[in-house]
Structures are given as C-alpha cells and as structure tokens.
Design an enzyme around this catalytic site. Structure first.
Site, PDB file in Angstrom:
ATOM      1  N   HIS A  70      48.060  77.472  48.168  1.00 51.41           N
ATOM      2  CA  HIS A  70      49.480  77.684  47.854  1.00 51.41           C
ATOM      3  C   HIS A  70      50.287  77.786  49.144  1.00 51.41           C
ATOM      4  CE1 HIS A  70      49.251  78.440  43.488  1.00 51.41           C
ATOM      5  NE2 HIS A  70      48.024  78.876  43.762  1.00 51.41           N
TER       6      HIS A  70
ATOM      7  N   GLU B 245      53.326  77.591  49.581  1.00 51.77           N
ATOM      8  CA  GLU B 245      54.631  78.251  49.406  1.00 51.77           C
ATOM      9  C   GLU B 245      54.636  79.708  49.862  1.00 51.77           C
ATOM     10  OE1 GLU B 245      52.593  77.275  46.996  1.00 51.77           O
ATOM     11  OE2 GLU B 245      52.770  78.442  45.148  1.00 51.77           O
TER      12      GLU B 245
ATOM     13  N   CYS C  91      47.731  73.416  43.903  1.00 53.97           N
ATOM     14  CA  CYS C  91      46.661  74.093  43.168  1.00 53.97           C
ATOM     15  C   CYS C  91      46.383  73.346  41.865  1.00 53.97           C
ATOM     16  CB  CYS C  91      47.005  75.564  42.962  1.00 53.97           C
ATOM     17  SG  CYS C  91      45.540  76.566  42.683  1.00 53.97           S
TER      18      CYS C  91
HETATM   19  N1  GLN Z   1      43.891  77.084  36.810  1.00 53.20           N
HETATM   20  C1  GLN Z   1      43.427  76.530  38.037  1.00 53.20           C
HETATM   21  C2  GLN Z   1      42.255  77.329  38.580  1.00 53.20           C
HETATM   22  O1  GLN Z   1      42.022  78.426  38.187  1.00 53.20           O
HETATM   23  C3  GLN Z   1      44.541  76.448  39.055  1.00 53.20           C
HETATM   24  C4  GLN Z   1      45.041  77.786  39.504  1.00 53.20           C
HETATM   25  C5  GLN Z   1      46.365  77.714  40.183  1.00 53.20           C
HETATM   26  O2  GLN Z   1      47.076  76.720  40.063  1.00 53.20           O
HETATM   27  N2  GLN Z   1      46.759  78.775  40.870  1.00 53.20           N
HETATM   28  O3  GLN Z   1      41.537  76.864  39.445  1.00 53.20           O
END
Ligand code: GLN
Length: 557
Positions: free
Chosen positions: A508, A510, A382
């Site tokens: 994600h 995970e 992410c």
């Molecule tokens: N801050 C970034 C976004 O909002 C990544 C978010 C995250 O890593 N869950 O896109």
C-alpha cells in the site's frame, strides 16, 4: 528537558477534525524546529480497528511496524515527521487487554483492580512511553466530551496536569460554533455547554479551536472567552477550508503556535511555512485537471480510502493539477454485455484499490480488462494487483477459471493463494502480512524508474499473494514481475510492458505519501494519466469530455 504534553479533546459533535487539528499543531511546532510525537486514544472496546468494517470506522492505517491503526495516524504522518508505531494508537480494548493479562499473571498482588488508579495508570504509562527524545507530545482523545467510554482517558489527562504542572501540559478543546441561518447568528451555547462538561471532570481548557464556517467576530470571541474562562486570544477561529493542507496556515494566522509556546513556556524561532504556502497556492491555482476512476467496493464511504485519496491529491499537486476522482461501484461494472466499457470511457486513469472479500470482483476484472485493452493508465493496489494478475491469466493466458483462493477456494487455477501457512490460525485479527517489508526492483522497470532506486520498503496488509507456479505462464504472455522481496519469496510488483502505464503492487504505497513528499508510484500514475488526458482531448479537438460524469456525482470532486 522532558517532553511537554498537549491534550486535544472534542466537544459538541464528532467529526470536527480533532485529528487534523492535532496534526496541524504538530506541523506548526515542527516548523519551529521542535521535535513532536503524536498519539491517539480511541475509547471503543475493539482491541484495534483491524477487524472493524471500513463503513464503521473508515480506513485502517498501517504503520511500519505493522500496527493496524486509526486513520488519524495517517494525518499525523502526512503533516509531520513523527515516526509512528503501535505505541501511538491505543483503544480501551487494548488498555484492558494489558490490564487483564497482568491481573491473570498476578502482577497486582491480590489488590482490587480498578479504573482509578489501574486503568488510568496504564493510560498514563502509554502517554509517557512515546515521550523520549521529543519536545512535545500531542495526545488526541477520540470521541466527544460527555461520552461514558472516554471518561478514564479524560481522568488520565487531568492527572497528567496534576503530575507535570501547568507549564508542561496544555488542554486544547475542539468545539463547534454553528451559524444558524434562520436567526442569522453564530451560536456560542454548544461551546459553553461542552466546556461546562469538561469542567465537571476537572479540566479547564486553555485553547478553544472553534469549528465554524466563517470568521468569529470579536464580540463572539469575547463572549466565549468570558463564559468559558479562557483568554480572548485563545478563542481560535478554525474555519472550514477547501484544502486540508491549509489548516496549519489558518492556525498560524490565528496565532495558535505562538499561544502554545507561550503557555508551555517554550522558546522557538518563527515557523517557516513557505513550503506549505506554496502547496496551498498550487491547490487553489491548478493549471489543469486529471480525472481518475477508482473502482472499488467501499466507494460510497470515502473515509475507507482516506490515504489513497490523499496520495492522489499529493501527486496531482506536484504537477499542479486539480484531482478529480469518481468512485465507481465495482458491482455496477458487472454487466452482461460490454456496456461497462462506456461507464469507464471518460477516465484519464483507472485505479483498483485494496479490499477484502468476493463482492465486486467481477466488476473490477472488467475495469482492469478495459484499462489493459484500451491502454488507459492503470494502478492496482493490493487487491488491485491481485485482480490484475487474475484478469491477465483469464483473458490473455486463457485460464478462464483463474482466481484467488480468497474468492473461490475450489478454483483449478489459484493465481493468488495463501502462500504463508496461515491455516489453523482461526482468529481474524493478526493473521495478515502486515507492515514494512523490503522489496527489490528490476532495473529499468517503470517501478525502478519511478523510485529512482532499486531497493525500497513499503507497507503491507494482506493475507493472499501471487502464486509463483504461474509465473512462467504469465510472464511468457507478457506480464513482468518487477519487484519481489529480496529473497524472491513474494511477488510485490507486476507491470505490463508496451502499455502506457500498467502497474500493480502488493503493498500500500498510499500510506507513505505526504503532501510535501508525494509517492513516486502515485506521481508516475498521475503523470501517465495526465499524458493520456492530453492525448485523448487533442484527438477530440481539445474539448473537455465531461458528459460521462454521472449527474449525482457532479460537484463531489
Ligand atoms: N483481500 C486481499 C488479501 O487479503 C487483498 C487485501 C488488500 O487489498 N489489502 O490478500
């Protein structure tokens, strides 16, 4: 047969592992062929944990349907096959939100709206909603018995027993039996008091899971049984374990599942726990180890990255490796000179996990630069994918001001931006791209090789995304886009060919890794990291290079 309910409460102190206890009971019942579902009630007033600080609350676990939930749901999914949705996690805030909406609509027909019966009815309805097609529902009540805010939930489970009867409901209380070193004694009084507290709200526990650091001798068990009015066999030693995946085995040795079935009058075959036994055997007999550096912002609080840590453990276990993790505070890598590189020089693999806000970004970019240039396996999740794209744009494509509009709204090169029209949506909660999205992988990519297929679905939690206007420039310089949504709108995976392993994903992974089903991307990353370790160590004459470990972190892994 309609579902039977197991209610899990906690006493004495928080953090006794009610979530793991609920998940472990679920695991044992599933291993006996029963279908289970699990649910958590959190007595706080936030509507969901989505807007809470990771320091306060730990990780926000995301379900397929895009609910932002308590991290205990992660344990439930890792230990069972229950399919969890927003209906599996409720807070006081969300219960009240529903009630107030009904009240405003006039659904209560002018009646006075009260905790009993209106709030308790709403809670019971939520419990019943997830019971179709399952044999047993395990309901965990967050907080500690005696808290004012959990009272409506306790009252609701008391009413559930009245409604459904003794054979269809079971009360499991997780409590603490501390060893007092100065007296060389195990103390039962906190448990007695906690059960007294439960009795005062009309609940007699059936099973006591006693958290302790040693086996409870028979006399302690009889004493607890006598004072707390439970059968002696229902006083269970829930001893501390080094691997959480041993919990179901410990419970099974103590006869928890047998007792649950006896009390709930369920006939089920013996549990087949061989896969879990094999897993725990591997956890305690690793062949070698692998050391991963996680560069992030919330690293001083491990619960903020619960699923991430577990997913790494699952993949390491798959290769019979002991996982060692060093959490690297991203801001510490923001050095004026190259000295950040020495901080990173001992890792077999480097990972930048998800995160929000500007703090630590420069350090993450340094970490990624190091991994890219030194050919250390890199896994960006992410935010870690977004920063990998920014680093590449800056240091390979020469766009020195490349950034995400999250960190610098005025940047001339918005490599990462808000693609979706989110502007105008003011509240923080609910404005993210959340939950499961389909993704198409490029055949032959590392991602496609890892998954063994080209169509996948993964969970998201972000606001910003890759700006495809920069695609030609970045791919022209060597970055590859190997995963997108089927319609091509969103970039989901980037890779660097010619590097041993360099992959960033917008989702994600995970959240979907399980101990018995490790996630393909984590397996590929751990494998590449271990290969790197062997290469590194053989070029160092086989010596293990431990010197880089900061002394304050020794023993934490
Ligand atoms: N801050 C970034 C976004 O909002 C990544 C978010 C995250 O890593 N869950 O896109």
């Amino acid at each position: 047969m309609s579902a039977k309910y197991i209610f899990v409460t906690g006493g004495v102190v928080s953090s006794l592992g009610k979530g793991l206890a609920a998940a472990s009971i679920g695991c044992l019942l599933e291993s006996r062929g029963l279908k289970v579902n699990l649910q958590k009630f959190d007595p706080y007033l936030n509507v969901d944990p989505g807007t809470m600080s990771p320091f306060q609350h730990g990780e926000v676990f995301v379900t397929d349907d895009g609910a932002e939930t308590d991290l205990d749901l992660g344990h439930y999914e890792r230990f069972t096959h229950a399919r969890l949705t927003r209906d599996n996690n409720w807070t006081t805030g969300r219960i009240y939100e529903q009630i107030i909406a009904k009240e405003r609509r006039g659904d209560y027909l002018g009646k006075t709206v009260q905790v009993i019966p209106h709030v308790t009815n709403e809670i019971k309805a939520a419990m019943k909603k997830i019971s179709s097609d399952v044999d047993v529902v395990i309901v965990e009540i967050g907080g500690t018995i005696g808290d004012i805010e959990s009272l409506p939930f306790i009252e609701a489970i008391r009413q559930m027993r009245q409604e459904l009867g003794r054979d269809n409901t079971l009360f499991v209380h997780v409590t603490l039996v501390p060893w007092i070193a100065t007296a060389s004694e195990l103390k039962t009084k906190p448990t007695q008091h906690s059960v007294k507290e439960l009795l005062s709200v009309g609940i007699q526990p059936d099973i006591l899971l006693c958290r302790t650091d040693r086996f409870l001798p028979k006399d302690i068990k009889s004493k607890i049984a006598l004072f707390c009015n439970v059968e002696e066999q229902a006083v269970i030693t829930a001893k501390d374990v080094a691997s959480i995946y041993e919990c179901p085995l410990v419970f099974s040795q103590e006869g928890v599942d047998r007792l649950v079935l006896k009390y709930l009058r369920i006939d089920a075959p013996e549990a087949d726990m061989r896969k879990w036994e094999d897993l725990v055997h591997r956890a305690y007999n690793p062949q070698d180890e692998v050391l991963i550096g996680i560069v992030g912002k919330y690293v001083e609080y491990e619960d903020s990255y619960k699923s991430l840590k577990e997913a790494l453990v699952h993949a390491a276990l798959h290769y019979n490796l002991k996982l060692r993790v060093e959490w690297v505070e991203a801001e510490g890598l923001e050095t004026a000179d190259d000295s950040y590189r020495t901080q990173l020089s001992g890792f077999d693999g480097i990972l930048v996990p998800g995160g929000f806000g500007k703090r630590g970004i420069a350090g993450m970019l340094n970490g990624i630069r190091y991994a890219r240039e030194e050919k250390v396996p890199y896994f960006g999740i992410c935010l870690g994918m977004q920063t990998a794209c920014i680093e590449f744009a800056r240091n390979v494509c020469g766009l020195h001001e490349a950034n995400s509009s999250e960190f610098d709204p005025a940047t001339p090169h918005r490599i990462i931006y808000k693609l979706r029209e989110l502007r105008g949506v003011e509240e923080l909660g609910g404005t993210m791209r959340l939950g499961a999205w389909e993704c198409k992988l490029e055949p032959g990519s590392n991602a496609a090789l890892a998954y063994g297929k080209t169509e996948i679905s993964e969970r998201h939690r972000h606001r910003y995304e890759f700006n495809r206007e920069y695609e030609a420039l970045l791919t022209g310089a060597g970055l590859r886009i190997t995963g997108t949504t089927p319609d091509g709108t969103y970039v989901e995976i980037v890779e660097l060919p010619g590097h041993p392993y360099f992959l960033g994903c917008q989702f994600h992974p995970e959240f979907k890794s399980k101990p018995l089903e490790p996630h393909p991307l984590f397996m590929a990353f751990i494998k590449a990291s271990y290969d790197n370790r062997q290469k590194r160590l053989s070029s160092h004459g086989g010596e293990k290079e431990d010197l880089f470990l900061r002394p304050e972190n020794a023993g934490k892994h």
